[in-house]
Design an enzyme around this catalytic site. Structure first.
Site, mmCIF file in Angstrom:
data_model
loop_
_atom_site.group_PDB
_atom_site.id
_atom_site.type_symbol
_atom_site.label_atom_id
_atom_site.label_comp_id
_atom_site.label_asym_id
_atom_site.label_seq_id
_atom_site.Cartn_x
_atom_site.Cartn_y
_atom_site.Cartn_z
ATOM 1 N N LYS A 85 6.771 -14.088 -24.487
ATOM 2 C CA LYS A 85 6.065 -14.464 -23.253
ATOM 3 C C LYS A 85 4.567 -14.192 -23.351
ATOM 4 C CE LYS A 85 7.533 -10.007 -22.437
ATOM 5 N NZ LYS A 85 8.694 -9.356 -23.070
ATOM 6 N N ILE A 120 18.854 -15.254 -17.990
ATOM 7 C CA ILE A 120 18.874 -16.115 -16.803
ATOM 8 C C ILE A 120 18.293 -17.482 -17.156
ATOM 9 C CG2 ILE A 120 18.043 -16.418 -14.441
ATOM 10 C CD1 ILE A 120 17.651 -13.390 -14.307
ATOM 11 N N GLU A 162 9.682 1.347 -22.833
ATOM 12 C CA GLU A 162 9.089 1.626 -24.130
ATOM 13 C C GLU A 162 8.394 2.983 -24.121
ATOM 14 O OE1 GLU A 162 9.438 -0.381 -26.665
ATOM 15 O OE2 GLU A 162 10.282 -2.126 -25.624
ATOM 16 N N ASP A 171 3.656 -7.492 -18.058
ATOM 17 C CA ASP A 171 4.782 -8.304 -18.511
ATOM 18 C C ASP A 171 5.175 -9.328 -17.449
ATOM 19 O OD1 ASP A 171 7.380 -8.524 -20.343
ATOM 20 O OD2 ASP A 171 8.081 -8.309 -18.278
ATOM 21 N N LYS A 218 5.015 -13.660 -17.374
ATOM 22 C CA LYS A 218 6.155 -14.512 -17.038
ATOM 23 C C LYS A 218 5.852 -15.457 -15.876
ATOM 24 C CE LYS A 218 9.393 -11.098 -18.855
ATOM 25 N NZ LYS A 218 10.330 -9.997 -18.543
#
Length: 430
Positions: A102, A133, A187, A198, A202
């Protein structure tokens, strides 16, 4: 007809992908036509959890993307470089590409798509958003007849797990973060997750797909969950909300403008996204004439993400089965975004706000708050004095839908008031 793939990376998702391809029994027949030709890894000596012929491993990733025998390159190494360069090299050499990356697609998608369209190859990225998904393909195909209005999603499992634990167990952020790291949900450096980066990658990808334009990743307003406290969770509960990190793409009615933002949000308990807990993801899509539909499921992990990767491989193989060299790309699989989307500055977004103030316990402080908000055209839905923290009065304010720039100006004035000692929390309300 056999189709050969080159796998870049054999980590968690790469291993899951290989396991599916090596065990086609009971799956779609197309999987039997897919073979793993080469796998690119960092180390040839590392022990693997899956048995594969040693001669297919290489540390020379460039050799994979230029190999004339390979039809599809599957990029699963993550990060920006060398992933971007390898994808572009694969395209230049006539390879179709499947990626779960991504970060690369959010930042370099327009460049990659242009190269792919010129080379007449596909670049598919279902696994880049939402893990297992299905959301990318539905936006391009199943829901393609709609005029999209909103995409609102919980698209990061780490932050959703942390907020769920804070809500259900009354613990603070730092404690839950350590637990999430110990369980492998976060992480060692969790910045991309807890900082909202993140999720911003997306929503940039989804917005480009839904609204048909290029999106500059830096235009996505981004705010993480690091400042959320157990007190905020408690007040949300009392007010009938839960706190979620939402990624939002909104088409401003009667304009060509988009609102793109990621931030913690008070979500009404009656809202479909309010009960999405743990590491699960959910994406709510609104459009006309469809109305509302929600996609829900595991947003990460070996199995779910590998499922999406292999589905993309199968889509390419299915199209190419009768024509190995595509003369014309299937417009429902390829992407051809044209102009850049016009993104509304965050100051011009209209939303509701929750704010918590710690104030000196003096007469008239609520009146001063109300006057400062009123001077900046910020309408208040409720003002409540909750109690005390030591000798400071704790006041919670919820606004009506207001322009963010006006709200920020009011907050700056309020910070200068002698009675206001601290503003611990400001959270938007859905």
């Amino acid at each position: 007809m056999a189709f050969k793939i080159g796998l870049l990376g054999l980590g968690t998702v790469g291993t899951g992908t290989a396991e599916i391809l090596l065990n086609p029994e009971g799956r779609h027949p197309l999987i039997q036509d897919i073979t793993i030709e080469q796998i690119g890894v960092k180390s040839l000596e590392k022990k693997r959890s899956i048995e594969l012929p040693t001669n297919i491993f290489t540390t020379d990733l460039e050799a994979i993307v230029t190999n004339p025998d390979i039809d599809i390159v599957v990029e699963l190494i993550g990060g920006l470089e060398p992933a971007r360069s390898l994808i572009l090299s694969a395209i230049e050499h006539g390879k179709h590409v499947v990626t779960a990356n991504k970060a690369v697609m959010a930042r370099f998608g327009p460049e990659i798509y242009e190269a792919a369209n010129n080379a007449k190859v596909y670049v598919l990225l279902e696994a880049a958003v939402g893990g297992g998904i299905p959301i990318v393909e539905p936006l391009k195909q199943s829901l393609g007849a709609n005029r999209f209005e909103n995409i609102i999603g919980i698209v990061n499992g780490t932050t959703n797990y942390i907020l769920t634990q804070m809500t259900q167990n009354g613990v603070d952020f730092e404690e839950v973060l350590k637990e999430a790291q110990a369980l492998g949900y976060a992480e060692a450096d969790p910045t991309a997750d807890v900082g909202g980066l993140d999720a911003a990658d997306k929503i940039a990808i989804l917005a480009s797909l839904a609204f048909g334009g290029k999106v500059k990743r830096e235009d996505v307003y981004c705010e993480g969950i690091t400042k959320i406290t157990s007190s905020d969770i408690s007040y949300a509960e009392k007010l009938g909300f839960v706190i979620k990190l939402l990624a939002i793409a909104h088409k401003v009615p009667d304009t060509e403008k988009l609102q793109l933002r990621v931030h913690p949000t008070f979500v009404p308990k009656s809202h479909p996204l309010a009960n999405i807990n743990g590491v699960n993801n959910a994406i709510l899509v609104e459009g006309q004439p469809l109305g509302q539909v929600m996609f829900y499921g595991p947003g990460a992990g070996s199995g779910p993400t590998a499922s999406a990767v292999v589905a993309d491989i199968m889509n390419i193989v299915g199209v190419l089965h009768s024509n190995k060299k595509a003369e014309n790309l299937d417009p429902l699989l390829s992407c051809s975004p044209q102009n850049y989307c016009v993104v509304t500055p965050i100051e011009d977004v209209y939303t509701r706000f929750y704010a918590r103030f710690l104030c000196a316990d003096v007469p008239g402080v609520i009146g001063h708050l109300g006057m400062a908000f009123g001077d900046h055209s910020v309408s208040l839905e409720s003002v409540v004095q909750i109690g005390f923290q030591e000798d400071l009065a704790e006041i919670v304010v919820v606004t009506h839908k207001v322009r963010e720039g006006n709200f920020r100006s009011a907050i700056e004035e309020i910070r200068s008031l002698n009675a206001i000692k601290n503003i611990p929390s400001i959270i938007r309300v859905l």
